[in-house]
Design a protein around this motif. Sequence first.
Motif, mmCIF file in Angstrom:
data_model
loop_
_atom_site.group_PDB
_atom_site.id
_atom_site.type_symbol
_atom_site.label_atom_id
_atom_site.label_comp_id
_atom_site.label_asym_id
_atom_site.label_seq_id
_atom_site.Cartn_x
_atom_site.Cartn_y
_atom_site.Cartn_z
ATOM 1 N N ALA A 229 -0.971 -2.702 -4.868
ATOM 2 C CA ALA A 229 -2.377 -2.665 -5.279
ATOM 3 C C ALA A 229 -3.151 -1.582 -4.538
ATOM 4 N N LEU A 290 -6.279 -13.916 -0.200
ATOM 5 C CA LEU A 290 -5.609 -13.395 -1.388
ATOM 6 C C LEU A 290 -6.527 -13.483 -2.604
ATOM 7 N N ALA A 294 -8.185 -10.202 -4.586
ATOM 8 C CA ALA A 294 -8.040 -10.045 -6.036
ATOM 9 C C ALA A 294 -9.396 -9.805 -6.694
ATOM 10 N N SER A 378 -4.425 -4.461 -10.637
ATOM 11 C CA SER A 378 -4.146 -4.904 -9.270
ATOM 12 C C SER A 378 -4.759 -6.267 -9.005
ATOM 13 N N GLY A 379 -5.996 -6.464 -9.466
ATOM 14 C CA GLY A 379 -6.642 -7.757 -9.285
ATOM 15 C C GLY A 379 -5.910 -8.878 -10.000
ATOM 16 N N LEU A 382 -2.704 -9.775 -8.098
ATOM 17 C CA LEU A 382 -2.986 -10.549 -6.899
ATOM 18 C C LEU A 382 -3.435 -11.968 -7.236
ATOM 19 N N LEU A 383 -4.155 -12.137 -8.348
ATOM 20 C CA LEU A 383 -4.514 -13.488 -8.786
ATOM 21 C C LEU A 383 -3.270 -14.291 -9.139
ATOM 22 N N ASN A 385 -0.344 -13.802 -7.909
ATOM 23 C CA ASN A 385 0.322 -14.084 -6.643
ATOM 24 C C ASN A 385 -0.382 -15.209 -5.891
#
Length: 403
Positions: A229, A290, A294, A378-379, A382-383, A385
């Motif tokens: 990211a 995290l 995100a 990227s957001g 990460l969400l 994840n």
Amino acid sequence: MEQWKKNLVVLWFGQFLVMAGMTMIIPFLSLYLQFDLGLTDQHEIGIWAGIIFAGNFVTSFIFQPIWGRLADRYGRKMMLLRSGFGMAVVMALMGFATTPWHLLLLRMLNGTISGFNPASIALISSTTPKNRMGFAMGTIQSGGIAGTILGPFIGGLLADTIGFRPIFYLTGAFLFAASLLALFIVKEPFDRAKAAAREQVSVLQGFRQLSGIRELTALFAVTFLIQFAMMSPMTLIPLYVQELHGTTENLAFFAGFVGSVTGLSNLVASPLLGRLSDRIGAERVLGCALLGAALAFIPQALAGTVWQLLAARFLLGVFLGGLIPAVNALIRKYTPDGMESRAYSFNTSTLSLGNMIGPITGGALSGWIGIQGLFILSGVLLLANAAWVWQSLLRKRPVRSKA
């Protein structure tokens, strides 16, 4: 001073010097290729600069697990000194390069023998009291971040004052000095007889064993996605800043400021959030950080001015400051005894993988979705994840801490 604090102070400086040495060449690498190594074609210089910079991460990705296995067998301090003194020699040799091939091979050799950072983290994790683990991980992380931020600045400053080649000699000398400090001051209560008595498994078997622990798999994914990211839009940020700024006046300054502000807030937040994780638990800090990271990508995609982008990048750095220390503390928690160095080495490999894949993917996708789309992507990743971490670490708080 307690021994674990001495270890932390010395290895903080070691982390700083290693990461500064890795990033110090960024401002002048292209110029070094042009003025000292004889390249003239701008396209050729760009290609060589990219390959040379990435060469370190390619070999690091491959060899980190091997050094991690040896660290669990012979001790983290031994691997730390091997890496520190080895990189000091290789860094100095870069100043004697006469062709781009020399520099590429030396960068790849540097990645091959690297391992100072995971060895440092593993050693800190094995010598720090459990109730201070978050603070120690946050502090050691801040050393690496400080080196990453200040490395390009120091490299650019030195290039203008002492020239290109002396920078490599100076960096090698600093790495050698940091390794000497570690040799005489850092202590590790490592029982070689006990380590030798454990069942010795191959790198592949170790990976299978560790990847079978769902908590560790989720943590490795966090490390990869953080780097992915961060790196996927990195090469496009100067163009994005130019679009938002609307003029070429002070463009380089604003582009550099946007690129470094995340590291600055990360540097400040890491020890603070690490201390917080000692009080409320690293799992909670990881989950919140995290989710926050995100969401922090969204205002970057929607920014209408450079100042809005700066604020969003600063906020992102705050949340990132809670991610890496929490990941490192939790890796120690869920890793079986005797495999700590190997786990941190695999984590470093996933970090190197993110450094390699992020810019390539970002460049490939930018033509279709633009840099705003990369921020959103990227957001979203990460969400996803964060949901994985919640499922693995937070929904059912496991009783066990060791396999």
